[in-house]
Design an enzyme around this catalytic site. Structure first.
Site, PDB file in Angstrom:
ATOM      1  N   GLY A  42       0.671  -1.269  -0.215  1.00  0.00           N
ATOM      2  CA  GLY A  42      -0.150   0.064   0.035  1.00  0.00           C
ATOM      3  C   GLY A  42       0.839   1.122  -0.004  1.00  0.00           C
ATOM      4  N   LEU A  43       0.433   2.197   0.545  1.00  0.00           N
ATOM      5  CA  LEU A  43       1.024   3.569   0.237  1.00  0.00           C
ATOM      6  C   LEU A  43       2.506   3.474   1.009  1.00  0.00           C
ATOM      7  CD1 LEU A  43      -1.977   6.382   0.612  1.00  0.00           C
ATOM      8  CD2 LEU A  43      -0.196   5.782  -1.477  1.00  0.00           C
ATOM      9  N   HIS A 266     -16.315   5.756  10.640  1.00  0.00           N
ATOM     10  CA  HIS A 266     -16.622   6.839   9.656  1.00  0.00           C
ATOM     11  C   HIS A 266     -18.138   7.215   9.636  1.00  0.00           C
ATOM     12  CE1 HIS A 266     -16.370   9.030   6.084  1.00  0.00           C
ATOM     13  NE2 HIS A 266     -14.953   9.076   6.237  1.00  0.00           N
ATOM     14  N   SER A 284     -16.950   9.624   0.742  1.00  0.00           N
ATOM     15  CA  SER A 284     -16.114  10.531   1.153  1.00  0.00           C
ATOM     16  C   SER A 284     -16.417  11.521   2.168  1.00  0.00           C
ATOM     17  CB  SER A 284     -15.174  11.016   0.058  1.00  0.00           C
ATOM     18  OG  SER A 284     -14.167  12.112   0.514  1.00  0.00           O
ATOM     19  N   ARG A 330     -14.769  12.928  12.557  1.00  0.00           N
ATOM     20  CA  ARG A 330     -15.335  11.740  12.539  1.00  0.00           C
ATOM     21  C   ARG A 330     -16.001  10.984  13.654  1.00  0.00           C
ATOM     22  NH1 ARG A 330     -11.298   9.225   8.032  1.00  0.00           N
ATOM     23  NH2 ARG A 330     -11.855  10.648   6.378  1.00  0.00           N
ATOM     24  N   ARG A 435      -8.709   9.459  14.158  1.00  0.00           N
ATOM     25  CA  ARG A 435      -7.900   9.994  13.139  1.00  0.00           C
ATOM     26  C   ARG A 435      -8.477  11.114  12.376  1.00  0.00           C
ATOM     27  NH1 ARG A 435      -7.558   9.224   7.886  1.00  0.00           N
ATOM     28  NH2 ARG A 435      -8.703   7.239   8.061  1.00  0.00           N
TER      29      ARG A 435
END
Lengths: 638, 250
Positions: A42-43, A266, A284, A330, A435
């Site tokens: 992944g990233l 979320h 999103s 969130r 986060r």
């Protein structure tokens, strides 16, 4: 176990600069002799593997997907934060640092978060240079938007596919190093154990998912970039394959695990529509820039949303949090949605949904602009639900999305096992108890491009005399045999129930008792429930197929087995933390207005767990968090 | 929301060296809100209870972006809906009593691994041959130092939206990878950052595409129709122009 965070001395602003200028280096000649294993693409994993290979190390990279480009970072939609202050709206490294610490409800480490904010600007530069097509203004400069929990516009984005574009950038850098022979890539391989020799991580056992073969790989250091564990809930926005196995094997080999109960729910996901459902889809957070969240003022009002007049709508986020409105963080937005639905104001067939409405935005900006901003998200929503968000509000509900908890790491991103590193979502490092939006991409790339490449040299500079250890060493043999035994056990179990059905039952327990709100008595019950279900799993699970060919059922069985053990640890962690903070909401600890009530006196620490055997309680260690720059206060978004 | 009963004819193949064949299965009482892959999950749970091995298929994100899912449904890659991956196709687009045929991608360069799972590593090797901008970590100038006109950035984005699923190859009668290759070539050749390696990139990527056993493009346009990200065939023209200009000069 001693937790030494190894935070450098000196003022917060100069710790990283000083560290970089004084950290021991490895000469180019020695780098060529050093082998590094990176698990996950992944990233974090792809950026680390490519950067380390560019520096001259020999890298082996592993992913379970059919290509490194498919890692789940690809699904991130909204954007990536960076303290560029291109919008001239007062942003700075300090402000990004402060927002992240506050957003995390004061449960993360100042030094790590400051460093994250500091390197954020370089990430954007790097990605632009790779050809990532970020959104632009008409003058050709980079565009920004806002995300939850902040009052500046610092989020860079590429339509609603930012994760995809950043990952393809990192994948292209990785591909370049593969073509040069500096990275050896193993697709469709799953890490099934860490190999430790003389207390240090010295390699991994992997299973080739196509042939079922086990292979041993030596590394002077091992880097885990294996993502989060949200799939313990069965239903989450994670990809189907996302799993905790690599991190869990590390935990069982001595790497401490921190804050497992800090999970992010979320607020804006497409609601569950039936028992058969396999995953949840995120809409999103960027939608909250222009969308307004509401429920009817009247309980059980089942008129269609367009028939409910303005004065009969409760825009509850704007009402409760006038300063941030629909852009509260969130955890706050999710709890507020749950509160309205619990009180009976929820909408849709199940009553477990709220409206996200674009009518105002369409009237104000026109359909074309709204479409340019969110068109792909609207189309996705339409495909899944059959409703058109241009003409009727979206129905949304919170869903599991990200896990802040993970393997404990020090300032160098090394776990409690020397030579074993954890980067990206699989560590616990930067997000505390919650986060902020657009910060996961930032952290993954910060760790991989700009932090680990420096810090790993500190360890490897002491290891230049170690010649590669042969993989017939008994530690490799033993780890491989353990993994083989486990697979045999699963295949020869002759049980009656599918892996999927056990996973679904586990997920329900974790969601019901360790989801958006938790309390002592149900956590105690849930620990027993999970233990019993785990025993049933090992007695009654049925895995068909064989071990010598491609067998996705067997892969899934191994992952679910680890989720059982993790689920129990999450409950223990939630039970231990007698306060509410960020994503962890204990019903016993709330203010009169129903906001989370932290207990800074008793709980300003990272709960860090040491494995002591599957049937023995783990030991809790506390890493005290020392706030020298920011003073914890009750988070207010009012 | 009445239950949906379907007959599925699915390609089963034990391994790359076995001959495969169709098997027929009945699934009953499906919810029309289900996704196509959730329908496959239901079938697989049914097979497990009957002690039959589940159907292997590739899938991961289930939100249309990872590019892993890959089924030919009633003769069309990703099924009947325009601009949609298999995972985003929902059962409301099928009728009670339908017979649905499900096959893997079929192309020489995508050998079948098992059932509906194919090996697409040839795509990775094409990217490795040159589908990148050579910039080491740390050597980038400021992000705003390279202004890029909005329309150019948008056009590059349209090409970059490719998810690498391979539907373009699966639908092409020549099994050509031209749409996939041209999307990456065009993304990078549109951007100023991509100019220094522009010539070399297209030559290398086209050579790699040919050596992997993909066929030639004969401008049928099926790829553009079936692409779940609706990538335009216009990029193939751009790629061919770049390639031809290079090779006429040299």
């Amino acid at each position: 176990m001693i937790l030494d965070s190894k935070i450098p001395d000196g003022p917060l602003e100069s710790k990283w600069t000083k560290y970089k200028s004084t950290v021991p280096l490895v000469s180019p000649a020695n780098k060529r002799k050093l082998e590094i294993i990176v698990v996950g693409t992944g990233l974090a994993g792809a950026s680390a593997a490519s950067s380390l290979a560019e520096m001259g190390y020999q890298v082996k990279s592993f992913c379970f997907q059919d290509s490194p480009r498919r890692a789940h970072s690809i699904a991130a939609q909204g954007g990536i934060n960076a303290a560029k202050n291109y919008q001239n709206d007062g942003d700075s490294v300090y402000r990004l640092f402060y927002d992240t610490i506050k957003g995390g409800d004061y449960r993360s480490r100042e030094a790590n978060v400051y460093r994250l904010a500091e390197v954020s600007a370089s990430i954007i530069d790097q990605c632009v240079a790779q050809g990532v097509p970020f959104a632009r203004e008409y003058g050709g400069t980079l565009d920004n938007r806002s995300f939850g929990g902040v009052q500046v516009s610092r989020t860079f984005y590429a339509r609603g596919q930012t994760g995809q574009q950043l990952l393809l950038g990192a994948y292209s850098a990785l591909s370049r190093q593969i073509s040069k022979g500096n990275v050896k890539m193993y697709n469709r391989h799953e890490m099934v154990d860490i190999v430790k020799i003389d207390g240090k991580a010295r390699g991994v056992i992997v299973r080739n998912l196509l042939t079922g073969e086990f292979n041993r790989h030596f590394g002077h250091a091992v880097v885990l970039a294996t993502g989060g564990y949200g799939n313990v809930y069965y239903l989450s926005t994670n990809a189907m394959g996302s799993n905790v196995t690599a991190a869990w094997k590390a935990y069982k080999k001595g790497a401490a695990f921190s804050n497992p109960c800090f999970t992010q729910i979320h607020p804006t996901c497409i609601p569950v529509s039936g028992e058969y459902q396999s995953k949840l889809t995120l809409m999103s957070e960027s939608l909250r820039n222009d969308g307004r969240i509401w429920v009817p003022k009247k309980k059980g009002d089942n008129r269609s949303p367009n028939e409910i007049p303005e004065e009969e709508r409760d825009y509850y986020l704007e009402r409760r949090y006038p300063a941030f409105g629909n852009l509260v963080p969130r955890d706050v937005a999710s709890r507020a949605a749950k509160e309205r639905c619990d009180e009976g104001y929820g909408v849709g067939e199940t009553g477990l949904a709220v409206y996200l409405d674009f009518e105002n935005a369409i009237n104000r900006l026109g359909k074309d602009i709204v479409s340019a901003r969110y068109g792909n998200l609207f189309a996705m929503y339409d495909k899944i639900t059959g409703d058109d968000p241009y003409s009727t509000p979206m129905r949304i509900f919170p869903a599991v999305h990200y896990t802040m908890g993970g393997l404990w790491v020090d300032y160098d991103l090394m776990t409690t096992v020397p030579g074993l590193y954890a980067i990206g979502e699989c560590n616990f490092s930067d997000h505390g108890a919650n986060r902020l939006g657009a910060s996961a991409l930032m952290q993954g790339l910060a760790d991989g491009y700009f932090v680990l490449p420096y810090t790993i040299g500190k360890y490897l500079s002491q290891d230049i005399r170690t010649t590669p250890i042969k993989t017939d060493h008994e530690a490799f043999v033993e780890a491989e045999n353990d993994a083989k035994e486990r697979n045999k056990k699963l295949l020869n179990n002759n049980g009656n129930r599918s892996v999927e059905s056990f996973h679904r039952d586990l997920g329900k327990i974790v969601w019901d008792y360790c989801g958006m709100s938790r309390n002592e008595s149900s956590l105690v019950t849930a620990i027993e429930d999970i233990k019993q279900l785990r025993e049933k799993f090992w007695k009654d699970v049925k895995v068909l197929g064989d071990e010598k060919s491609y067998n996705p059922e067997l892969d899934k069985a191994g992952r679910v087995a680890d989720f059982f053990e993790l689920g129990e640890l999450m409950m223990r962690d939630a039970l231990e933390r007698n306060e509410s903070c960020g994503g962890h909401f204990r019903e016993e600890y709330q203010t009169k207005e129903g906001e989370a009530l932290r207990d800074d006196e008793e709980y300003t620490f990272a709960s860090t767990w040491e494995f002591k055997g599957v049937n023995h309680p783990p030991i809790l260690h506390k890493e005290d968090l020392d706030f020298k720059t920011v003073h914890p206060t009750q988070r207010s978004y009012k | 929301m009445s239950g949906l009963d379907l007959t599925l004819k699915i390609w089963r193949q034990k391994s790359s060296v076995d001959n495969g064949g169709f098997e027929t299965y009945d699934v009953k009482g499906l919810n029309s809100h289900m996704s196509f892959l959730e329908m496959m999950d239901v079938l697989n749970e049914q097979l497990v209870t009957q002690n039959k091995e589940p159907v292997a298929f590739d899938h991961d994100c289930r939100e249309g972006i990872c590019g892993m899912c890959s089924m030919v449904i009633n003769g069309r890659p990703h099924g009947p809906l325009k601009g949609t991956t298999t995972c985003q196709l929902h059962m409301r687009h099928f009728n009670n009593g339908d017979i649905i045929t499900i096959e893997p991608w079929r192309a020489k360069a995508f050998p079948v691994i098992k059932d509906l799972v194919v090996d697409r590593s040839s795509f990775d090797r094409i990217i490795q041959s040159g589908g990148y901008i050579s910039v080491n970590t740390g050597s980038a100038p400021d992000g705003n130092a390279i202004p890029i006109p909005k329309d150019i950035a948008e056009e590059a984005f349209d090409a970059a939206a490719c998810i690498g699923c391979g539907a373009c190859v699966a639908t092409c009668k020549n099994a050509s990878a031209s749409l996939f290759v041209s999307a990456k070539v065009s993304q990078l050749s549109l951007l100023p950052q991509g100019q220094p390696e522009r010539k070399e990139r297209v030559n290398k990527m086209v050579a790699q595409m040919d050596s992997e056993g993909f066929g030639h493009c004969t401008n049928t346009g099926a790829c553009e129709v079936e692409c779940p990200k609706e990538i335009s065939i216009e990029y193939i023209r751009k790629m061919n122009l770049d390639y031809n200009v290079n090779n006429i000069k040299s």
